[in-house]
Scaffold this active site. Structure first.
Site, PDB file in Angstrom:
ATOM      1  N   ASN A   9      24.731 108.542  89.364  1.00  9.39           N
ATOM      2  CA  ASN A   9      24.290 109.887  88.998  1.00  9.39           C
ATOM      3  C   ASN A   9      24.439 110.010  87.487  1.00  9.39           C
ATOM      4  O   ASN A   9      25.541 110.120  86.976  1.00  9.39           O
ATOM      5  CB  ASN A   9      25.170 110.919  89.725  1.00  9.39           C
ATOM      6  CG  ASN A   9      24.885 112.345  89.275  1.00  9.39           C
ATOM      7  OD1 ASN A   9      23.907 112.607  88.571  1.00  9.39           O
ATOM      8  ND2 ASN A   9      25.745 113.273  89.686  1.00  9.39           N
ATOM      9  N   TRP A  10      23.301 110.003  86.805  1.00  5.63           N
ATOM     10  CA  TRP A  10      23.343 110.038  85.329  1.00  5.63           C
ATOM     11  C   TRP A  10      23.641 111.434  84.793  1.00  5.63           C
ATOM     12  O   TRP A  10      23.855 111.599  83.588  1.00  5.63           O
ATOM     13  CB  TRP A  10      22.002 109.561  84.770  1.00  5.63           C
ATOM     14  CG  TRP A  10      21.851 108.068  84.748  1.00  5.63           C
ATOM     15  CD1 TRP A  10      22.660 107.137  85.363  1.00  5.63           C
ATOM     16  CD2 TRP A  10      20.826 107.330  84.074  1.00  5.63           C
ATOM     17  NE1 TRP A  10      22.193 105.882  85.121  1.00  5.63           N
ATOM     18  CE2 TRP A  10      21.069 105.964  84.324  1.00  5.63           C
ATOM     19  CE3 TRP A  10      19.727 107.690  83.300  1.00  5.63           C
ATOM     20  CZ2 TRP A  10      20.242 104.957  83.815  1.00  5.63           C
ATOM     21  CZ3 TRP A  10      18.910 106.684  82.788  1.00  5.63           C
ATOM     22  CH2 TRP A  10      19.176 105.339  83.046  1.00  5.63           C
ATOM     23  N   LYS A  11      23.574 112.437  85.665  1.00  2.00           N
ATOM     24  CA  LYS A  11      23.782 113.824  85.231  1.00  2.00           C
ATOM     25  C   LYS A  11      22.823 114.147  84.069  1.00  2.00           C
ATOM     26  O   LYS A  11      21.693 113.654  84.068  1.00  2.00           O
ATOM     27  CB  LYS A  11      25.261 114.041  84.876  1.00  2.00           C
ATOM     28  CG  LYS A  11      26.172 113.571  86.028  1.00  2.00           C
ATOM     29  CD  LYS A  11      27.601 114.001  85.903  1.00  2.00           C
ATOM     30  CE  LYS A  11      28.383 113.510  87.119  1.00  2.00           C
ATOM     31  NZ  LYS A  11      29.779 113.932  87.135  1.00  2.00           N
ATOM     32  N   HIS A  93      25.937 119.033  94.460  1.00  2.00           N
ATOM     33  CA  HIS A  93      26.977 118.457  93.600  1.00  2.00           C
ATOM     34  C   HIS A  93      27.897 119.581  93.118  1.00  2.00           C
ATOM     35  O   HIS A  93      27.449 120.696  92.872  1.00  2.00           O
ATOM     36  CB  HIS A  93      26.323 117.748  92.408  1.00  2.00           C
ATOM     37  CG  HIS A  93      27.300 116.914  91.631  1.00  2.00           C
ATOM     38  ND1 HIS A  93      28.188 117.467  90.743  1.00  2.00           N
ATOM     39  CD2 HIS A  93      27.550 115.586  91.661  1.00  2.00           C
ATOM     40  CE1 HIS A  93      28.943 116.497  90.240  1.00  2.00           C
ATOM     41  NE2 HIS A  93      28.576 115.349  90.776  1.00  2.00           N
ATOM     42  N   GLU A  95      29.124 120.223  90.356  1.00  5.75           N
ATOM     43  CA  GLU A  95      28.728 120.828  89.080  1.00  5.75           C
ATOM     44  C   GLU A  95      27.660 121.901  89.294  1.00  5.75           C
ATOM     45  O   GLU A  95      27.613 122.890  88.566  1.00  5.75           O
ATOM     46  CB  GLU A  95      28.257 119.731  88.109  1.00  5.75           C
ATOM     47  CG  GLU A  95      29.454 118.929  87.592  1.00  5.75           C
ATOM     48  CD  GLU A  95      29.147 117.499  87.212  1.00  5.75           C
ATOM     49  OE1 GLU A  95      27.981 117.131  87.057  1.00  5.75           O
ATOM     50  OE2 GLU A  95      30.129 116.722  87.075  1.00  5.75           O
ATOM     51  N   GLU A 163      33.310 113.950  97.040  1.00  8.28           N
ATOM     52  CA  GLU A 163      33.668 113.911  95.623  1.00  8.28           C
ATOM     53  C   GLU A 163      34.716 114.982  95.330  1.00  8.28           C
ATOM     54  O   GLU A 163      34.349 116.153  95.075  1.00  8.28           O
ATOM     55  CB  GLU A 163      32.435 114.179  94.759  1.00  8.28           C
ATOM     56  CG  GLU A 163      31.336 113.150  94.904  1.00  8.28           C
ATOM     57  CD  GLU A 163      30.454 113.100  93.668  1.00  8.28           C
ATOM     58  OE1 GLU A 163      30.390 112.033  93.050  1.00  8.28           O
ATOM     59  OE2 GLU A 163      29.862 114.128  93.302  1.00  8.28           O
ATOM     60  N   GLY A 169      35.040 112.753  86.558  1.00 11.10           N
ATOM     61  CA  GLY A 169      35.080 112.660  85.097  1.00 11.10           C
ATOM     62  C   GLY A 169      36.467 112.783  84.497  1.00 11.10           C
ATOM     63  O   GLY A 169      36.608 112.998  83.295  1.00 11.10           O
ATOM     64  N   SER A 209      35.401 109.231  89.399  1.00 14.87           N
ATOM     65  CA  SER A 209      36.094 108.241  88.561  1.00 14.87           C
ATOM     66  C   SER A 209      36.098 106.835  89.150  1.00 14.87           C
ATOM     67  O   SER A 209      37.070 106.090  88.987  1.00 14.87           O
ATOM     68  CB  SER A 209      37.525 108.711  88.254  1.00 14.87           C
ATOM     69  OG  SER A 209      37.505 109.907  87.501  1.00 14.87           O
ATOM     70  N   GLY A 230      29.344 108.467  88.423  1.00 17.02           N
ATOM     71  CA  GLY A 230      28.839 109.210  87.273  1.00 17.02           C
ATOM     72  C   GLY A 230      28.872 108.352  86.021  1.00 17.02           C
ATOM     73  O   GLY A 230      28.018 107.489  85.808  1.00 17.02           O
ATOM     74  N   GLY A 231      29.880 108.573  85.193  1.00 24.62           N
ATOM     75  CA  GLY A 231      29.982 107.916  83.889  1.00 24.62           C
ATOM     76  C   GLY A 231      29.754 106.413  83.908  1.00 24.62           C
ATOM     77  O   GLY A 231      29.046 105.876  83.036  1.00 24.62           O
TER      78      GLY A 231
END
Ligand code: 13P
Length: 249
Positions: A9-11, A93, A95, A163, A169, A209, A230-231
């Site tokens: 997930n590149w967000k 998600h 967010e 999640e 993150g 993470s 993510g990251g």
């Protein structure tokens, strides 16, 4: 047998500069015994789907509207995602639940629309730090699962992603026992609602993470069918390390 899934997930990251990472990743995985997915921003989907046309790596969106088309300025529909090559869409998600007050009923309606458009919905669930500290994790997850997953879900059209909000993150990861407890709980609830065959067929990802360094341990946990990353999905090197761990799990 459930096919494992490594999903990135590149967000809100990824301009045309990021395409070299995708080309690099595709070169490393000309074939794969696990499913691989990248969900870039909607603006990059068309280009990414083009680059990955001959690759086993699939693409997906990060959200879609409840409606398939219409007067919804700024929104993206499931049909549009499908049109630019997406096979999946992330929904609910944390967010988006936080920033846009997306409640489970909305997520369920979006999932229904996404599935009707031929996409696989990745429905996200997760407790906050306060909720975990108050020992409410399973209640929260149970409520989000029941509310967010539409009837008619199958292993082909639905993926669940656990999640924990506090792990996203932050570099914090639940213990393997905590991950095992929540995944087993989700599996039991899926079987109770959809029956033995379908309930066992639906994949459950862990997200929060995940890195190459902790992936092997997480992937050894029962009912962890892959990761939503993510990251660490932004760089080919990092994501490849996670995919390799999943292929060997
Ligand atoms: P990080 O892997 O950056 O913690 O993000 C997880 C996530 O939110 C994936 O959807």
């Amino acid at each position: 047998m459930r096919k494992k899934l490594a999903a990135g997930n590149w967000k809100m990251n990824g301009t045309s500069n990021a395409m070299t990472e995708v080309t690099d990743l595709a070169a490393r995985f000309p074939e794969s015994n696990v499913d691989i997915l990248i969900c870039p921003p909607a603006t990059a989907l068309s280009q990414l789907s083009g680059i990955l046309e001959q690759s086993p790596i699939a693409t997906g969106g990060q959200d879609c509207h409840v409606a398939l088309s219409g007067a919804h300025t700024g929104d993206i529909s499931a049909e549009m995602l499908k049109d630019v090559g997406a096979g999946y869409v992330i929904l609910g998600h944390s967010e988006r639940r936080d920033s846009y007050n997306e409640v489970s009923e909305t997520v369920r309606a979006k999932a229904r629309t996404a599935i009707s458009a031929g996409l696989t919905a990745i429905v996200c669930l997760g407790e906050s730090h306060v909720q975990r500290e108050a020992n409410n994790t399973l209640d929260i997850i149970g409520g989000q699962l029941a509310g967010s997953v539409p009837d008619g879900a199958t292993g082909a059209n639905l993926v669940v992603a656990y999640e924990p909000v506090w792990a996203i993150g932050t570099g914090l990861v639940p213990s393997l026992e905590q991950i095992a407890e929540v995944h087993a709980f989700i599996r039991t609830r899926l079987i109770r609602r959809f029956g033995e065959v379908t309930g066992i067929d639906i994949r459950i990802l862990y997200g929060g993470s995940v890195k190459a360094a902790n992936a092997t341990g997480i992937f050894a946990v029962a009912d962890v069918d892959g990761a939503l990353v993510g990251g660490a999905s932004l760089k080919a090197d990092d994501f490849a390390g996670i995919i390799n761990a999943l292929q060997q799990a």
